[in-house]
Design a protein around this motif. Structure first.
Motif, PDB file in Angstrom:
ATOM      1  N   CYS A   1      20.414 -18.359  36.880  1.00 46.50           N
ATOM      2  CA  CYS A   1      21.658 -17.348  36.742  1.00 46.50           C
ATOM      3  C   CYS A   1      22.253 -17.716  35.430  1.00 46.50           C
ATOM      4  O   CYS A   1      22.656 -18.529  35.098  1.00 46.50           O
ATOM      5  CB  CYS A   1      22.517 -17.422  37.998  1.00 46.50           C
TER       6      CYS A   1
ATOM      7  N   HIS B   1      25.220 -17.278  35.025  1.00 45.60           N
ATOM      8  CA  HIS B   1      26.726 -17.802  35.304  1.00 45.60           C
ATOM      9  C   HIS B   1      26.646 -19.341  35.394  1.00 45.60           C
ATOM     10  O   HIS B   1      27.297 -19.919  34.378  1.00 45.60           O
ATOM     11  CB  HIS B   1      27.233 -17.181  36.423  1.00 45.60           C
ATOM     12  N   LEU B   2      26.099 -19.908  36.383  1.00 44.70           N
ATOM     13  CA  LEU B   2      26.216 -21.268  36.465  1.00 44.70           C
ATOM     14  C   LEU B   2      24.836 -21.858  36.720  1.00 44.70           C
ATOM     15  O   LEU B   2      24.785 -22.990  37.442  1.00 44.70           O
ATOM     16  CB  LEU B   2      27.233 -21.864  37.542  1.00 44.70           C
ATOM     17  N   GLY B   3      23.901 -21.093  36.607  1.00 42.83           N
ATOM     18  CA  GLY B   3      22.489 -21.768  36.797  1.00 42.83           C
ATOM     19  C   GLY B   3      21.651 -21.752  37.902  1.00 42.83           C
ATOM     20  O   GLY B   3      20.804 -22.442  38.149  1.00 42.83           O
ATOM     21  N   ALA B   4      22.386 -21.114  38.923  1.00 41.95           N
ATOM     22  CA  ALA B   4      21.594 -20.966  40.237  1.00 41.95           C
ATOM     23  C   ALA B   4      20.328 -20.454  40.266  1.00 41.95           C
ATOM     24  O   ALA B   4      19.830 -19.733  39.272  1.00 41.95           O
ATOM     25  CB  ALA B   4      22.520 -20.106  41.146  1.00 41.95           C
TER      26      ALA B   4
ATOM     27  N   CYS C   1      22.466 -13.032  43.104  1.00 42.90           N
ATOM     28  CA  CYS C   1      22.492 -14.297  42.790  1.00 42.90           C
ATOM     29  C   CYS C   1      22.876 -15.052  44.176  1.00 42.90           C
ATOM     30  O   CYS C   1      23.741 -14.812  44.661  1.00 42.90           O
ATOM     31  CB  CYS C   1      23.500 -14.789  41.718  1.00 42.90           C
TER      32      CYS C   1
ATOM     33  N   TRP D   1      24.404 -17.861  44.670  1.00 40.04           N
ATOM     34  CA  TRP D   1      25.498 -18.697  44.679  1.00 40.04           C
ATOM     35  C   TRP D   1      26.741 -17.928  44.518  1.00 40.04           C
ATOM     36  O   TRP D   1      27.671 -18.030  45.589  1.00 40.04           O
ATOM     37  CB  TRP D   1      25.775 -19.740  43.531  1.00 40.04           C
ATOM     38  N   HIS D   2      26.987 -17.084  43.857  1.00 46.34           N
ATOM     39  CA  HIS D   2      28.405 -15.995  43.769  1.00 46.34           C
ATOM     40  C   HIS D   2      28.237 -14.577  43.621  1.00 46.34           C
ATOM     41  O   HIS D   2      29.141 -13.925  43.440  1.00 46.34           O
ATOM     42  CB  HIS D   2      29.203 -16.789  42.563  1.00 46.34           C
ATOM     43  N   GLY D   3      26.866 -14.181  44.030  1.00 51.04           N
ATOM     44  CA  GLY D   3      26.666 -12.688  44.159  1.00 51.04           C
ATOM     45  C   GLY D   3      26.600 -11.919  42.936  1.00 51.04           C
ATOM     46  O   GLY D   3      27.028 -10.822  43.196  1.00 51.04           O
ATOM     47  N   ALA D   4      26.481 -12.555  41.785  1.00 46.61           N
ATOM     48  CA  ALA D   4      26.310 -11.533  40.569  1.00 46.61           C
ATOM     49  C   ALA D   4      25.115 -11.040  40.988  1.00 46.61           C
ATOM     50  O   ALA D   4      24.000 -11.245  41.601  1.00 46.61           O
ATOM     51  CB  ALA D   4      26.322 -12.557  39.615  1.00 46.61           C
TER      52      ALA D   4
ATOM     53  N   PRO E   1      29.986 -12.317  38.870  1.00 46.39           N
ATOM     54  CA  PRO E   1      30.354 -13.363  39.946  1.00 46.39           C
ATOM     55  C   PRO E   1      31.486 -12.864  40.756  1.00 46.39           C
ATOM     56  O   PRO E   1      32.365 -12.567  40.438  1.00 46.39           O
ATOM     57  CB  PRO E   1      30.473 -14.425  39.159  1.00 46.39           C
TER      58      PRO E   1
HETATM   59  S1  FES Z   1      25.675 -18.954  39.679  1.00 46.03           S
HETATM   60 FE1  FES Z   1      25.126 -16.776  39.788  1.00 46.03          FE
HETATM   61  S2  FES Z   1      26.920 -15.785  40.241  1.00 46.03           S
HETATM   62 FE2  FES Z   1      27.419 -17.879  39.908  1.00 46.03          FE
END
Ligand code: FES
Length: 116
Positions: free
Chosen positions: A40, A42-45, A60, A62-65, A78
């Motif tokens: 991802c 955002h933070l690499g999920a 995603c 982790w945070h639903g992006a 996110p």
């Molecule tokens: S890691 Fe994917 S939305 Fe935060």
């Protein structure tokens, strides 16, 4: 020669499925198989642990992006606490217009799917 990674039986890649294969998250969005790079923006999920929503977007874990799997662009930023940060979602959507998720090429041979 292009490096290929086996995904698994093509028949198991039914709509809504997503799995990891090498550096790709491979799935089926509304009947269309896809392969996108699995980190991802955002933070690499690991997007291979995500899901496919009712609109066919990759969500995603982790945070639903949300991502459009055809373009690799983030279509929803996110969620949760990150959704409250002014401009964050718009910033990531803009980022993925410039740096979308990479897309892999899928090939099927003898009932087995491969990505390269
Ligand atoms: S890691 Fe994917 S939305 Fe935060």
């Amino acid at each position: 020669m292009t490096h290929e990674v086996e995904v698994g039986p093509a028949a198991e890649l039914v709509p809504g499925t997503i799995r990891g294969a090498g550096r790709y998250a491979v799935g089926n969005s509304a009947g269309e198989p896809f392969a996108v790079t699995r980190r991802c923006r955002h933070l690499g999920a690991d997007l291979a642990g995500g899901s496919i929503d009712g609109d066919g977007c990759l969500v995603c874990p982790w945070h639903g992006a949300n991502y459009d799997v055809a373009s690799g662009r983030m279509t929803r930023g996110p969620q949760g606490i990150f959704a409250k940060v002014p401009g964050l979602g718009a910033g990531f959507k803009l980022l993925t217009r410039i740096l979308p998720l990479g897309r892999g090429a899928l090939v099927e041979r003898d009932g087995t799917m491969f990505v390269r």
